[in-house]
Every structure is written in structure tokens, then in C-alpha cells.
Design a protein around this motif. Structure first.
Motif, PDB file in Angstrom:
ATOM      1  N   GLY A  16       0.789  -1.226   0.000  1.00  0.00           N
ATOM      2  CA  GLY A  16       0.000   0.000   0.000  1.00  0.00           C
ATOM      3  C   GLY A  16       0.818   1.272   0.000  1.00  0.00           C
ATOM      4  O   GLY A  16       0.267   2.366  -0.179  1.00  0.00           O
ATOM      5  N   SER A  17       2.117   1.161   0.182  1.00  0.00           N
ATOM      6  CA  SER A  17       2.965   2.360   0.193  1.00  0.00           C
ATOM      7  C   SER A  17       3.356   2.738  -1.236  1.00  0.00           C
ATOM      8  O   SER A  17       3.290   1.919  -2.149  1.00  0.00           O
ATOM      9  CB  SER A  17       4.212   2.112   1.034  1.00  0.00           C
ATOM     10  N   PRO A  18       3.790   3.986  -1.443  1.00  0.00           N
ATOM     11  CA  PRO A  18       4.207   4.397  -2.791  1.00  0.00           C
ATOM     12  C   PRO A  18       5.625   3.932  -3.103  1.00  0.00           C
ATOM     13  O   PRO A  18       6.382   3.521  -2.218  1.00  0.00           O
ATOM     14  CB  PRO A  18       4.143   5.925  -2.714  1.00  0.00           C
ATOM     15  N   LEU A  19       5.960   4.018  -4.381  1.00  0.00           N
ATOM     16  CA  LEU A  19       7.283   3.579  -4.848  1.00  0.00           C
ATOM     17  C   LEU A  19       7.855   4.577  -5.835  1.00  0.00           C
ATOM     18  O   LEU A  19       7.130   5.119  -6.680  1.00  0.00           O
ATOM     19  CB  LEU A  19       7.170   2.219  -5.544  1.00  0.00           C
ATOM     20  N   ILE A  56       6.366   7.339 -23.198  1.00  0.00           N
ATOM     21  CA  ILE A  56       6.405   6.094 -22.450  1.00  0.00           C
ATOM     22  C   ILE A  56       5.478   5.084 -23.114  1.00  0.00           C
ATOM     23  O   ILE A  56       4.331   5.411 -23.424  1.00  0.00           O
ATOM     24  CB  ILE A  56       5.946   6.284 -20.989  1.00  0.00           C
ATOM     25  N   SER A  57       5.984   3.872 -23.302  1.00  0.00           N
ATOM     26  CA  SER A  57       5.148   2.780 -23.793  1.00  0.00           C
ATOM     27  C   SER A  57       5.109   1.695 -22.744  1.00  0.00           C
ATOM     28  O   SER A  57       6.145   1.335 -22.181  1.00  0.00           O
ATOM     29  CB  SER A  57       5.698   2.211 -25.104  1.00  0.00           C
ATOM     30  N   SER A  58       3.918   1.209 -22.465  1.00  0.00           N
ATOM     31  CA  SER A  58       3.736   0.175 -21.453  1.00  0.00           C
ATOM     32  C   SER A  58       3.515  -1.161 -22.137  1.00  0.00           C
ATOM     33  O   SER A  58       2.714  -1.266 -23.069  1.00  0.00           O
ATOM     34  CB  SER A  58       2.528   0.509 -20.580  1.00  0.00           C
ATOM     35  N   GLU A  59       4.269  -2.146 -21.677  1.00  0.00           N
ATOM     36  CA  GLU A  59       4.146  -3.479 -22.262  1.00  0.00           C
ATOM     37  C   GLU A  59       3.187  -4.364 -21.472  1.00  0.00           C
ATOM     38  O   GLU A  59       2.620  -5.302 -22.017  1.00  0.00           O
ATOM     39  CB  GLU A  59       5.527  -4.152 -22.330  1.00  0.00           C
ATOM     40  N   VAL A  60       3.037  -4.080 -20.215  1.00  0.00           N
ATOM     41  CA  VAL A  60       2.208  -4.928 -19.358  1.00  0.00           C
ATOM     42  C   VAL A  60       1.342  -4.036 -18.471  1.00  0.00           C
ATOM     43  O   VAL A  60       1.865  -3.234 -17.728  1.00  0.00           O
ATOM     44  CB  VAL A  60       3.069  -5.842 -18.472  1.00  0.00           C
ATOM     45  N   PRO A  61       0.022  -4.186 -18.522  1.00  0.00           N
ATOM     46  CA  PRO A  61      -0.841  -3.370 -17.648  1.00  0.00           C
ATOM     47  C   PRO A  61      -0.687  -3.782 -16.188  1.00  0.00           C
ATOM     48  O   PRO A  61      -0.666  -4.944 -15.878  1.00  0.00           O
ATOM     49  CB  PRO A  61      -2.249  -3.676 -18.167  1.00  0.00           C
ATOM     50  N   GLN A  62      -0.540  -2.832 -15.302  1.00  0.00           N
ATOM     51  CA  GLN A  62      -0.341  -3.126 -13.888  1.00  0.00           C
ATOM     52  C   GLN A  62      -0.442  -1.831 -13.100  1.00  0.00           C
ATOM     53  O   GLN A  62      -0.747  -0.788 -13.654  1.00  0.00           O
ATOM     54  CB  GLN A  62       1.048  -3.723 -13.699  1.00  0.00           C
ATOM     55  N   ASN A  63      -0.135  -1.918 -11.832  1.00  0.00           N
ATOM     56  CA  ASN A  63      -0.245  -0.719 -10.997  1.00  0.00           C
ATOM     57  C   ASN A  63       1.041   0.088 -10.968  1.00  0.00           C
ATOM     58  O   ASN A  63       1.213   0.942 -10.106  1.00  0.00           O
ATOM     59  CB  ASN A  63      -0.642  -1.112  -9.580  1.00  0.00           C
ATOM     60  N   LEU A  64       1.933  -0.168 -11.895  1.00  0.00           N
ATOM     61  CA  LEU A  64       3.161   0.606 -11.988  1.00  0.00           C
ATOM     62  C   LEU A  64       3.046   1.627 -13.114  1.00  0.00           C
ATOM     63  O   LEU A  64       2.291   1.437 -14.063  1.00  0.00           O
ATOM     64  CB  LEU A  64       4.355  -0.317 -12.273  1.00  0.00           C
ATOM     65  N   SER A  65       3.827   2.679 -13.017  1.00  0.00           N
ATOM     66  CA  SER A  65       3.888   3.676 -14.075  1.00  0.00           C
ATOM     67  C   SER A  65       5.330   4.120 -14.238  1.00  0.00           C
ATOM     68  O   SER A  65       6.167   3.865 -13.379  1.00  0.00           O
ATOM     69  CB  SER A  65       3.001   4.879 -13.756  1.00  0.00           C
ATOM     70  N   ALA A  66       5.629   4.742 -15.355  1.00  0.00           N
ATOM     71  CA  ALA A  66       6.979   5.223 -15.612  1.00  0.00           C
ATOM     72  C   ALA A  66       6.913   6.637 -16.149  1.00  0.00           C
ATOM     73  O   ALA A  66       5.919   7.042 -16.767  1.00  0.00           O
ATOM     74  CB  ALA A  66       7.700   4.308 -16.601  1.00  0.00           C
ATOM     75  N   SER A  67       7.981   7.372 -15.905  1.00  0.00           N
ATOM     76  CA  SER A  67       8.076   8.732 -16.432  1.00  0.00           C
ATOM     77  C   SER A  67       9.506   9.003 -16.860  1.00  0.00           C
ATOM     78  O   SER A  67      10.454   8.383 -16.356  1.00  0.00           O
ATOM     79  CB  SER A  67       7.631   9.759 -15.387  1.00  0.00           C
ATOM     80  N   ARG A  68       9.642   9.921 -17.799  1.00  0.00           N
ATOM     81  CA  ARG A  68      10.961  10.315 -18.286  1.00  0.00           C
ATOM     82  C   ARG A  68      10.991  11.842 -18.309  1.00  0.00           C
ATOM     83  O   ARG A  68      10.734  12.463 -19.333  1.00  0.00           O
ATOM     84  CB  ARG A  68      11.237   9.744 -19.667  1.00  0.00           C
ATOM     85  N   PRO A  69      11.335  12.429 -17.175  1.00  0.00           N
ATOM     86  CA  PRO A  69      11.306  13.894 -17.092  1.00  0.00           C
ATOM     87  C   PRO A  69      12.491  14.571 -17.784  1.00  0.00           C
ATOM     88  O   PRO A  69      12.380  15.738 -18.178  1.00  0.00           O
ATOM     89  CB  PRO A  69      11.333  14.145 -15.590  1.00  0.00           C
ATOM     90  N   LYS A  80       0.450   2.605  -4.949  1.00  0.00           N
ATOM     91  CA  LYS A  80       0.191   1.636  -3.879  1.00  0.00           C
ATOM     92  C   LYS A  80       0.779   0.295  -4.256  1.00  0.00           C
ATOM     93  O   LYS A  80       0.291  -0.383  -5.150  1.00  0.00           O
ATOM     94  CB  LYS A  80      -1.320   1.489  -3.639  1.00  0.00           C
ATOM     95  N   LEU A  81       1.795  -0.112  -3.523  1.00  0.00           N
ATOM     96  CA  LEU A  81       2.468  -1.368  -3.834  1.00  0.00           C
ATOM     97  C   LEU A  81       1.629  -2.581  -3.434  1.00  0.00           C
ATOM     98  O   LEU A  81       0.908  -2.570  -2.424  1.00  0.00           O
ATOM     99  CB  LEU A  81       3.812  -1.435  -3.108  1.00  0.00           C
ATOM    100  N   LEU A  82       1.786  -3.634  -4.232  1.00  0.00           N
ATOM    101  CA  LEU A  82       1.183  -4.931  -3.943  1.00  0.00           C
ATOM    102  C   LEU A  82       2.285  -5.918  -3.587  1.00  0.00           C
ATOM    103  O   LEU A  82       3.447  -5.722  -3.964  1.00  0.00           O
ATOM    104  CB  LEU A  82       0.419  -5.444  -5.167  1.00  0.00           C
ATOM    105  N   LEU A  83       1.913  -6.994  -2.906  1.00  0.00           N
ATOM    106  CA  LEU A  83       2.904  -8.025  -2.601  1.00  0.00           C
ATOM    107  C   LEU A  83       3.553  -8.551  -3.879  1.00  0.00           C
ATOM    108  O   LEU A  83       4.752  -8.837  -3.913  1.00  0.00           O
ATOM    109  CB  LEU A  83       2.254  -9.180  -1.848  1.00  0.00           C
ATOM    110  N   SER A  84       2.765  -8.658  -4.933  1.00  0.00           N
ATOM    111  CA  SER A  84       3.247  -9.202  -6.198  1.00  0.00           C
ATOM    112  C   SER A  84       4.221  -8.276  -6.914  1.00  0.00           C
ATOM    113  O   SER A  84       4.805  -8.664  -7.930  1.00  0.00           O
ATOM    114  CB  SER A  84       2.070  -9.503  -7.125  1.00  0.00           C
TER     115      SER A  84
END
Lengths: 116, 115
Positions: A16-19, A56-69, A80-84
Motif C-alpha cells: 500500500g505504500s508508494p514507490l 512512455i510505452s507500457s508493455e504490461v498493464p499493472q499498478n506501476l507507471s513510468a516517467s521520463r522527465p 500503492k504497492l502490492l505483494l506481487s
């Protein structure tokens, strides 16, 4: 010569914490940038890639995101992190020219993420 | 779709003996092929690649790989194994001219060189 940095090297976070994981490349410009996850010390899964700032191109849908500032900075985030989400996260770069080129990817040292 | 198979999870070889780590691939067109090595808790290190031309490719640390189009294989080889070669090895492929930047990796082969 080119170098690629990742930090932190290890991270333990509760569910549940951020990353926020950061990757920077030195000694090159306009690189292609990639985020991979490696589970259980084996296969690599491409998560995101970027061919330029803000692209940004995403290959796999999930609760992660990416940025390139910035040109040589690539950030992997989660609200919100998951155990997985536990695993070994690798950033990589390659020469960014054309899609048909055979330029190899160069990997950073990785971040070991444990979600508890 | 492109894919890579590394049929052996683990390969054991005695120090000083020749080693082979196997890789087969599948792509629609011509392949770009790569080998990487990973030491524990480290990132992947690039060893060598095949683009076109000579079927025998030489890379870092005395490694070489042989491209065989008819068998769709790209086996990694070294004439004389060292204990320090013990690591996890990954084969990867991308179709030349493909619209994606994605490298497809095999699941890895753990090489153990026995003193």
C-alpha cells in the motif's frame, strides 16, 4: 564511456505504500530507456520503454507507471504497492536510432524490492 | 511473435572443459540475437550479438556463439571453462525491422563450473 545508475540498491516497503525507483544514464544522449522486472532470479519481463522525453510505452498493464522527465532519467513509480510487486527491477538503455537497428541494451545494477 | 527457448535450466561442466549453453529462437523474419550473463544480485552484462554475416560470433571473456539458421539456434560456447564463468546466462532475440524495441529473453540457464 557510458554508465547507468540505479537507486536505491535495495528497498523494503509495506503493502500500500508508494514507490519511486530512479535510473540515470551518463555519457550518451537520446537513449532508449527500458524498465524490466526479474522475478525469482530468472526470466525478464519488459515493463516500460521510452524513446524520448515524456514518451512512455507500457508493455504490461499493472499498478506501476513510468516517467521520463529528462533525456537521461527514467523513473518507475507506484501509488500503492502490492505483494506481487516484489522483485528485482532492472533499468537498461540502448542507442536510440531506428526501430530496425540491432543495438544491444546495457543494464544497470538493479534494485531489489521487497514488499511486506 | 518472437520467442526464445533455453532448454536447460542448469548446465554443469568441469573447469577446463568446453562449455555449451543452448538457445533456440522463433521469429517471423530475420533475427537479431544476443547473449547476456548475470552474476548474483547484479544487472545483466552484454556478451555478444549476431546481426548478419559470419555465423560464428566472438564476444567478451572468450565466449563465442554460432548462428544456425536452419536449426534456428544460437548456442553459446567457450573452449575452456573457468570457475568464474559460473553465472546465469540469457539468450535474447528481436526480429530485424520489427516495429517494436522489445527484446524477448529466454528463461536463463545456470552454468556451474566445477573446480
Amino acid at each position: 564511456s557510458q554508465t547507468i545508475h540505479q537507486w536505491p540498491a535495495t528497498l523494503v516497503q509495506p503493502v500500500g505504500s508508494p514507490l519511486s525507483l530512479e535510473c540515470t544514464v551518463e555519457g550518451t544522449s537520446n537513449p532508449n530507456l527500458y524498465w524490466y522486472r526479474q522475478a525469482a532470479g530468472r526470466g525478464l519481463q519488459l515493463l516500460f520503454y521510452s524513446v524520448g522525453i515524456g514518451q512512455i510505452s507500457s508493455e504490461v498493464p499493472q499498478n506501476l507507471s513510468a516517467s521520463r522527465p529528462q533525456d537521461r532519467q527514467f523513473i518507475l513509480s507506484s501509488k500503492k504497492l502490492l505483494l506481487s510487486d516484489s522483485g528485482f527491477y532492472l533499468c537498461a538503455w540502448s542507442v536510440g536510432v531506428y526501430r530496425g537497428t540491432a543495438y544491444e541494451q546495457y543494464f544497470g545494477p538493479g534494485t531489489r524490492l521487497t514488499v511486506t | 511473435a518472437q520467442s526464445v527457448a533455453q532448454p536447460e535450466d542448469q548446465v554443469n561442466v568441469a573447469e577446463g572443459n568446453p562449455l555449451t549453453v543452448k538457445c533456440t529462437y522463433s521469429v517471423s523474419g530475420n533475427p537479431y540475437l544476443f547473449w547476456y550473463v548475470q552474476y548474483p544480485n547484479r544487472g545483466l552484462q552484454f556478451l555478444l550479438k549476431y546481426i548478419t554475416g559470419d555465423n560464428l560470433v566472438k564476444g567478451s571473456y572468450g565466449f563465442e556463439a554460432e548462428f544456425n539458421k536452419s536449426q534456428t539456434s544460437f548456442h553459446l560456447k567457450k573452449p575452456s571453462a573457468l570457475v568464474s564463468d559460473s553465472a546465469l546466462y540469457f539468450c535474447a532475440v528481436r526480429e530485424s525491422g520489427a516495429g517494436s524495441y522489445q527484446l524477448t529473453f529466454g528463461k536463463g540457464t545456470k552454468l556451474s563450473v566445477i573446480p
